[in-house]
Design a protein around this motif. Structure first.
Motif, PDB file in Angstrom:
ATOM      1  N   ARG A 212      32.426  43.814  26.385  1.00 54.60           N
ATOM      2  CA  ARG A 212      33.175  44.797  25.600  1.00 54.60           C
ATOM      3  C   ARG A 212      34.006  45.617  26.566  1.00 54.60           C
ATOM      4  N   SER A 213      35.208  45.967  26.135  1.00 50.00           N
ATOM      5  CA  SER A 213      36.158  46.587  27.063  1.00 50.00           C
ATOM      6  C   SER A 213      35.613  47.854  27.695  1.00 50.00           C
ATOM      7  N   GLY A 214      34.889  48.675  26.963  1.00 48.28           N
ATOM      8  CA  GLY A 214      34.391  49.924  27.508  1.00 48.28           C
ATOM      9  C   GLY A 214      33.262  49.766  28.504  1.00 48.28           C
ATOM     10  N   HIS A 215      32.627  48.596  28.512  1.00 54.52           N
ATOM     11  CA  HIS A 215      31.486  48.399  29.394  1.00 54.52           C
ATOM     12  C   HIS A 215      31.887  48.265  30.862  1.00 54.52           C
ATOM     13  N   PHE A 216      33.081  47.783  31.118  1.00 53.00           N
ATOM     14  CA  PHE A 216      33.445  47.481  32.502  1.00 53.00           C
ATOM     15  C   PHE A 216      33.800  48.741  33.294  1.00 53.00           C
ATOM     16  N   PRO A 217      34.568  49.666  32.723  1.00 52.99           N
ATOM     17  CA  PRO A 217      34.712  50.940  33.447  1.00 52.99           C
ATOM     18  C   PRO A 217      33.373  51.660  33.619  1.00 52.99           C
ATOM     19  N   ALA A 218      32.488  51.533  32.619  1.00 53.29           N
ATOM     20  CA  ALA A 218      31.184  52.204  32.707  1.00 53.29           C
ATOM     21  C   ALA A 218      30.332  51.600  33.817  1.00 53.29           C
ATOM     22  N   ARG A 219      30.396  50.278  33.975  1.00 46.33           N
ATOM     23  CA  ARG A 219      29.580  49.660  35.026  1.00 46.33           C
ATOM     24  C   ARG A 219      30.056  50.066  36.424  1.00 46.33           C
ATOM     25  N   ASN A 220      31.347  50.468  36.519  1.00 39.83           N
ATOM     26  CA  ASN A 220      31.877  50.860  37.820  1.00 39.83           C
ATOM     27  C   ASN A 220      31.150  52.078  38.384  1.00 39.83           C
ATOM     28  N   ARG A 221      30.678  52.980  37.517  1.00 35.26           N
ATOM     29  CA  ARG A 221      29.960  54.159  38.009  1.00 35.26           C
ATOM     30  C   ARG A 221      28.635  53.752  38.637  1.00 35.26           C
ATOM     31  N   ILE A 222      28.017  52.680  38.104  1.00 36.47           N
ATOM     32  CA  ILE A 222      26.757  52.195  38.679  1.00 36.47           C
ATOM     33  C   ILE A 222      27.026  51.555  40.035  1.00 36.47           C
ATOM     34  N   LEU A 223      28.076  50.750  40.101  1.00 31.50           N
ATOM     35  CA  LEU A 223      28.449  50.110  41.366  1.00 31.50           C
ATOM     36  C   LEU A 223      28.730  51.170  42.430  1.00 31.50           C
ATOM     37  N   ALA A 224      29.508  52.195  42.074  1.00 35.94           N
ATOM     38  CA  ALA A 224      29.831  53.258  43.029  1.00 35.94           C
ATOM     39  C   ALA A 224      28.593  54.051  43.411  1.00 35.94           C
ATOM     40  N   GLY A 225      27.685  54.260  42.457  1.00 35.74           N
ATOM     41  CA  GLY A 225      26.493  55.049  42.718  1.00 35.74           C
ATOM     42  C   GLY A 225      25.453  54.338  43.550  1.00 35.74           C
ATOM     43  N   LEU A 226      25.392  53.021  43.465  1.00 38.08           N
ATOM     44  CA  LEU A 226      24.416  52.248  44.229  1.00 38.08           C
ATOM     45  C   LEU A 226      24.790  52.105  45.696  1.00 38.08           C
ATOM     46  N   ALA A 227      26.090  52.149  45.985  1.00 39.07           N
ATOM     47  CA  ALA A 227      26.571  51.824  47.330  1.00 39.07           C
ATOM     48  C   ALA A 227      26.683  53.067  48.205  1.00 39.07           C
ATOM     49  N   LEU A 228      26.504  52.851  49.499  1.00 41.12           N
ATOM     50  CA  LEU A 228      26.738  53.918  50.473  1.00 41.12           C
ATOM     51  C   LEU A 228      28.222  54.253  50.555  1.00 41.12           C
ATOM     52  N   GLY A 229      29.046  53.254  50.336  1.00 42.10           N
ATOM     53  CA  GLY A 229      30.484  53.445  50.392  1.00 42.10           C
ATOM     54  C   GLY A 229      31.190  52.331  49.652  1.00 42.10           C
ATOM     55  N   THR A 230      32.449  52.547  49.351  1.00 43.58           N
ATOM     56  CA  THR A 230      33.260  51.566  48.627  1.00 43.58           C
ATOM     57  C   THR A 230      34.509  51.259  49.442  1.00 43.58           C
ATOM     58  N   VAL A 231      34.794  49.975  49.616  1.00 44.96           N
ATOM     59  CA  VAL A 231      36.009  49.570  50.306  1.00 44.96           C
ATOM     60  C   VAL A 231      36.921  48.862  49.304  1.00 44.96           C
ATOM     61  N   VAL A 232      38.159  49.325  49.232  1.00 43.08           N
ATOM     62  CA  VAL A 232      39.147  48.746  48.321  1.00 43.08           C
ATOM     63  C   VAL A 232      40.043  47.824  49.137  1.00 43.08           C
ATOM     64  N   ILE A 233      40.044  46.545  48.768  1.00 41.57           N
ATOM     65  CA  ILE A 233      40.803  45.546  49.530  1.00 41.57           C
ATOM     66  C   ILE A 233      42.261  45.519  49.093  1.00 41.57           C
ATOM     67  N   GLU A 234      42.491  45.277  47.827  1.00 43.16           N
ATOM     68  CA  GLU A 234      43.827  45.345  47.241  1.00 43.16           C
ATOM     69  C   GLU A 234      43.677  45.914  45.833  1.00 43.16           C
ATOM     70  N   ALA A 235      44.653  46.709  45.411  1.00 43.57           N
ATOM     71  CA  ALA A 235      44.587  47.281  44.067  1.00 43.57           C
ATOM     72  C   ALA A 235      45.972  47.718  43.634  1.00 43.57           C
ATOM     73  N   ALA A 236      46.282  47.425  42.381  1.00 43.45           N
ATOM     74  CA  ALA A 236      47.524  47.943  41.819  1.00 43.45           C
ATOM     75  C   ALA A 236      47.368  49.444  41.590  1.00 43.45           C
ATOM     76  N   GLU A 237      48.472  50.088  41.227  1.00 44.19           N
ATOM     77  CA  GLU A 237      48.429  51.540  41.063  1.00 44.19           C
ATOM     78  C   GLU A 237      47.520  51.952  39.913  1.00 44.19           C
ATOM     79  N   ARG A 238      47.312  51.076  38.956  1.00 41.57           N
ATOM     80  CA  ARG A 238      46.349  51.324  37.885  1.00 41.57           C
ATOM     81  C   ARG A 238      45.399  50.131  37.860  1.00 41.57           C
ATOM     82  N   SER A 239      44.172  50.368  38.234  1.00 39.02           N
ATOM     83  CA  SER A 239      43.233  49.250  38.300  1.00 39.02           C
ATOM     84  C   SER A 239      41.804  49.757  38.238  1.00 39.02           C
ATOM     85  N   GLY A 240      40.886  48.839  37.896  1.00 36.22           N
ATOM     86  CA  GLY A 240      39.474  49.169  37.885  1.00 36.22           C
ATOM     87  C   GLY A 240      38.952  49.527  39.262  1.00 36.22           C
ATOM     88  N   ALA A 241      39.552  48.935  40.306  1.00 36.87           N
ATOM     89  CA  ALA A 241      39.110  49.239  41.666  1.00 36.87           C
ATOM     90  C   ALA A 241      39.348  50.709  41.994  1.00 36.87           C
TER      91      ALA A 241
END
Length: 388
Positions: A212-241
């Motif tokens: 479901r579309s709303g689930h993917f932005p929501a899962r991003n908070r878990i990914l960010a919260g679990l990690a010590l840090g986040t590295v963005v490799i490539e991302a458009a100006e508007r993106s889930g990354a």
């Protein structure tokens, strides 16, 4: 705890998970009562006092039995777990993040949610160079002993997971926006199964939950919260990354971005992050050096949960210390004084790669072991070798 008691607690936790709506009241119930079964048995007065809405109270009184039964059947299979807010194995970094989930459904090793991790995120349609960067960074982060976390999406996510899995000792964790039994996109079913076998697949959604579309932005908070840090490799100006990067900042975590060509539209999001003050990185070593102090803190907590005390070296005149935990003693005996690869350590100790990786990271951070090119060697003589 008896199997019947565990079953009752899991069913009660599922009822709390399925009572959709604000998380805080349900979390308060789990903090107030010793376990979910007692929180559920406390009844409407306790639910009202916790702040549960009328719809939540109705759901707690009459849980969706079909979903409960389907989920209990999933949990009965090997390798399937449910970690609730009340559980001491709930990931400590996630507990400190904004809006943590009430529970996590885990397919794979639940202890890997504790393993010091870096989230590697980026475009679903990266440039060839961006895909190469994702592979190279993930492989070297895995080689350093860190877990590679990502969202199992196409593009950068998949490349990062695959690069970590390509190493015999690599650990990777996927945080997904569907139930842990459903692959999305579908062609990632094989990759998801490999991650569950070698690492862990995590979701806050019960098995059977589709995309479901709303689930993917929501899962991003878990990914960010679990990690010590986040590295963005490539991302458009508007993106889930970029959403994940923002959530990582809100969680008080480090964010890193790779610079790219001014002609590459997939680099614009990274350039914006750099302008906003996140750390520009050109090599994985920069990430490892920045995160080493906080990784050591998490490794200490992991050591305690594994009940494997490794003390500081004794003074030179004192007798060498022999670790009381048999698994650590077995690993120490297996290491010897020559560099040893993960495959040999698995064969010598009988332990899994995931368990060995966690133990080796603890020993490396505490100065017991050196890791070079995926091989491990003793660093001190603080332990004595005994047969186990």
């Amino acid at each position: 705890m008896t199997a019947a008691a565990r079953h009752s607690i899991q069913q009660a936790l599922l009822a709390l998970v399925l009572a959709a709506g604000p998380t805080a009241p349900r979390r308060h119930l789990l903090e107030r009562f010793p376990d979910p079964a007692q929180a559920l048995a406390a009844g409407p007065e306790a639910w009202i006092a916790a702040g549960c809405t009328q719809a939540q109270r109705q759901a707690l009184a009459h849980p969706d039995q079909a979903t409960v039964e389907r989920t209990m059947e999933w949990l009965a299979a090997p390798g399937h777990h449910l970690l609730g807010w009340h559980d001491p194995d709930y990931p400590p970094l996630l507990r400190q993040a904004p809006s943590p989930p009430l529970a996590l459904f885990v397919d794979g090793g639940p202890a890997l949610a504790w393993h010091p991790a870096v989230a590697v995120v980026g475009s679903r349609s990266p440039s060839p160079g961006g895909r190469d960067h994702a592979r190279d960074f993930a492989a070297q982060l895995a080689a350093s002993g860190l877990s590679v976390a990502s969202g199992l999406a196409s593009g950068v996510d998949a490349a990062a997971h695959q690069a970590a899995l390509a190493r015999a000792d690599g650990i990777t964790v996927a945080v997904i926006g569907t139930g842990a039994d459903i692959a999305y996109p579908r062609h990632h079913a094989g990759l998801q199964a490999r991650i569950a076998e070698r690492g862990a697949v995590l979701s806050e959604y019960p098995p059977g939950t589709g995309p479901r579309s709303g689930h993917f932005p929501a899962r991003n908070r878990i990914l960010a919260g679990l990690a010590l840090g986040t590295v963005v490799i490539e991302a458009a100006e508007r993106s889930g990354a970029l959403i994940t990067a923002r959530l990582a900042v809100e969680a008080g975590r480090e964010v890193f971005a790779l610079p790219g060509s001014i002609h590459n539209p997939m680099a614009r999001g990274c350039h914006r992050l750099i302008r906003d003050g996140v750390q520009l990185v050109e090599s994985p070593e920069e990430i490892v050096q920045t995160l080493a102090p906080v990784a050591a803190q998490l490794a200490s907590a992991l050591r305690i949960r594994l009940r494997a005390p490794i003390h500081c070296p004794e003074p030179a005149h004192a007798p060498a210390y022999a670790p009381p935990d048999t698994d650590y003693q077995r690993l120490w005996n297996a290491l010897g004084y020559d560099p040893t690869g993960m495959d040999s350590l698995i064969e010598r100790t009988g332990l899994t790669a995931a368990t060995l990786s966690s133990m080796l990271l603890v020993m490396e951070l505490e100065g017991r072991v050196l890791a070079t090119h995926g091989r491990y060697v003793r660093k001190t003589s603080s332990f004595t070798s005994h047969s186990v």
